[in-house]
Design an enzyme around this catalytic site. Sequence first.
Site, PDB file in Angstrom:
ATOM      1  N   CYS A  15     -11.380 -12.461  17.509  1.00  0.00           N
ATOM      2  CA  CYS A  15     -11.869 -11.253  18.165  1.00  0.00           C
ATOM      3  C   CYS A  15     -13.158 -10.830  17.469  1.00  0.00           C
ATOM      4  CB  CYS A  15     -10.822 -10.148  18.073  1.00  0.00           C
ATOM      5  SG  CYS A  15      -9.179 -10.712  18.563  1.00  0.00           S
ATOM      6  N   ARG A  71     -10.377  -8.064   9.878  1.00  0.00           N
ATOM      7  CA  ARG A  71     -10.240  -9.049   8.792  1.00  0.00           C
ATOM      8  C   ARG A  71     -11.148 -10.241   9.049  1.00  0.00           C
ATOM      9  NH1 ARG A  71      -4.060  -8.179   8.639  1.00  0.00           N
ATOM     10  NH2 ARG A  71      -3.878  -6.500   7.101  1.00  0.00           N
ATOM     11  N   CYS A 119      -6.063 -17.792  13.591  1.00  0.00           N
ATOM     12  CA  CYS A 119      -5.655 -17.109  14.814  1.00  0.00           C
ATOM     13  C   CYS A 119      -5.929 -18.029  16.008  1.00  0.00           C
ATOM     14  CB  CYS A 119      -6.461 -15.822  15.023  1.00  0.00           C
ATOM     15  SG  CYS A 119      -6.315 -14.639  13.683  1.00  0.00           S
ATOM     16  N   LYS A 155      -3.450   4.727   6.555  1.00  0.00           N
ATOM     17  CA  LYS A 155      -3.611   5.165   7.950  1.00  0.00           C
ATOM     18  C   LYS A 155      -3.294   6.653   8.070  1.00  0.00           C
ATOM     19  CE  LYS A 155      -2.337   0.851  10.259  1.00  0.00           C
ATOM     20  NZ  LYS A 155      -2.367   0.001   9.054  1.00  0.00           N
ATOM     21  N   ARG A 203       0.824  -1.203   0.000  1.00  0.00           N
ATOM     22  CA  ARG A 203       0.000   0.000   0.000  1.00  0.00           C
ATOM     23  C   ARG A 203       0.865   1.263   0.000  1.00  0.00           C
ATOM     24  NH1 ARG A 203      -4.876  -0.865   2.575  1.00  0.00           N
ATOM     25  NH2 ARG A 203      -3.781  -2.303   3.953  1.00  0.00           N
ATOM     26  N   TYR A 204       1.981   1.204   0.722  1.00  0.00           N
ATOM     27  CA  TYR A 204       2.895   2.340   0.832  1.00  0.00           C
ATOM     28  C   TYR A 204       4.198   1.963   0.128  1.00  0.00           C
ATOM     29  CZ  TYR A 204      -0.282   3.055   4.800  1.00  0.00           C
ATOM     30  OH  TYR A 204      -1.385   3.175   5.592  1.00  0.00           O
ATOM     31  N   ASP A 232      -7.751   4.082   9.955  1.00  0.00           N
ATOM     32  CA  ASP A 232      -7.469   3.497   8.644  1.00  0.00           C
ATOM     33  C   ASP A 232      -8.609   3.925   7.728  1.00  0.00           C
ATOM     34  OD1 ASP A 232      -5.933   1.797   6.916  1.00  0.00           O
ATOM     35  OD2 ASP A 232      -5.462   0.621   8.705  1.00  0.00           O
ATOM     36  N   ARG A 247       7.086  -0.066   2.338  1.00  0.00           N
ATOM     37  CA  ARG A 247       6.799  -1.210   3.204  1.00  0.00           C
ATOM     38  C   ARG A 247       5.674  -2.045   2.616  1.00  0.00           C
ATOM     39  NH1 ARG A 247       5.326   3.664   5.006  1.00  0.00           N
ATOM     40  NH2 ARG A 247       3.377   4.001   6.121  1.00  0.00           N
ATOM     41  N   ASP A 306     -12.330  -0.248  13.046  1.00  0.00           N
ATOM     42  CA  ASP A 306     -12.638  -0.229  11.619  1.00  0.00           C
ATOM     43  C   ASP A 306     -14.100  -0.563  11.374  1.00  0.00           C
ATOM     44  OD1 ASP A 306     -10.025   0.338  10.515  1.00  0.00           O
ATOM     45  OD2 ASP A 306      -9.438  -1.627  11.288  1.00  0.00           O
ATOM     46  N   CYS A 314     -12.823  -7.987  14.845  1.00  0.00           N
ATOM     47  CA  CYS A 314     -11.692  -8.098  13.909  1.00  0.00           C
ATOM     48  C   CYS A 314     -11.978  -7.415  12.569  1.00  0.00           C
ATOM     49  CB  CYS A 314     -11.381  -9.567  13.672  1.00  0.00           C
ATOM     50  SG  CYS A 314     -10.073  -9.808  12.440  1.00  0.00           S
TER      51      CYS A 314
HETATM   52  S1  SF4 Z   1      -7.868  -9.008  15.500  1.00  0.00           S
HETATM   53 FE1  SF4 Z   1      -8.418 -10.494  13.881  1.00  0.00          FE
HETATM   54  S2  SF4 Z   1      -6.458 -11.093  12.989  1.00  0.00           S
HETATM   55 FE2  SF4 Z   1      -5.997 -10.186  14.992  1.00  0.00          FE
HETATM   56  S3  SF4 Z   1      -5.981 -11.911  16.481  1.00  0.00           S
HETATM   57 FE3  SF4 Z   1      -8.056 -11.034  16.502  1.00  0.00          FE
HETATM   58  S4  SF4 Z   1      -9.165 -12.295  15.009  1.00  0.00           S
HETATM   59 FE4  SF4 Z   1      -6.998 -12.622  14.569  1.00  0.00          FE
END
Ligand code: SF4
Length: 350
Positions: free
Chosen positions: A108, A113, A104, A317, A91-92, A310, A95, A273, A111
């Site tokens: 979460c 993603r 994972c 960001k 994206r940048y 973001d 990096r 997000d 999350c």
């Molecule tokens: S925020 Fe998303 S990518 Fe990060 S540990 Fe939690 S579930 Fe996994």
Amino acid sequence: MTINTPLRSIDALIAQGLVAPDRRAALDAVAARYAVAVTPAMAGLIDSADPADPIARQFIPDPAELVTLPQELADPIGDDVHSPVEGVVHRYPDRALLKLVHACPVYCRFCFRREMVGPGGDALTGDKLDAALAYLADHPEIWEVIMTGGDPFIMSARRVREVAQRLGAIPHIKVARWHTRVPIVDPERITTDYAKALRVPGKASYIAIHANHPREFTAAACAAMARLADAGHVLLSQSVLLKGVNADVETLSALMRAFVENRVKPYYLHHPDLAPGTARFRLSLEEGQFLVKSLRGHLSGLCQPTYILDIPGGAGKIPVGPAFLSACETPGAEALAEDRHGDLHRYPAI
Ligand code: SF4
């Protein structure tokens, strides 16, 4: 009762008393859409008698997750539009992200993603890993590589060592940064050998550790962070500002101090997000700025994170303040500097 394996279903959460049996049908519907996992370390922190428990709120599914608002996006930070080859987000200019796994140790509920991660998701191996590393090697402007996922620390020591060694062989890459939640949510994985396997030969090695509440700093988590620091990694923090978890001055202050006490420099505090079904975690930017400004008032400079937004769609960001200096409206005019008490002071423009 002590548990030693992750809880990966609503049945397992009910069996441990973390979910009431009469919620089974509603939460099975959530689990059918979004992955569920709670590690023993995190399950052990949940006070199931507290309906507002901040650890439970991060990991226990909620029927509200099935409500997607019009402004919420499957790919809220626009990874896909900047992915030239599978596993790389560029994206940048200087990096790139290297997304090594889609799994994972915990899932979460907020999350960003969440539409991409889950058990059994593709890992970047074989020809795909070769192609991703070839892209990084072919772009001499890439100075830093950020290993992310999912959570790369779910990989074996053998696999992280292989990736580290191969990155070490690319001369123009000078900085390697791992992003992980494992030291907090599954700290026993971070053995001394694992910490050494993460070293990228000849590069500066950074590890950004994700934690959102001071209670996550168990003795085992603190010991895991110490092993990483002792192995020569520079430790940074990343947290998400979450309503009902850490969106108050006392909790945020304790969180940032816990990082610093464990040799982790506060780095990013993310505004949540626009991920699908996560409205219950979001607060306004104005509320976030107020909280961050309050930290500046009474915590050491070491404890100050950068509050980051973001921009949806992949524009990147940006820091979102708060500002302590009012802009000069006319060239040559004095600026107004606001001190920690809110008092304004004139400052010459030049
Ligand atoms: S925020 Fe998303 S990518 Fe990060 S540990 Fe939690 S579930 Fe996994």
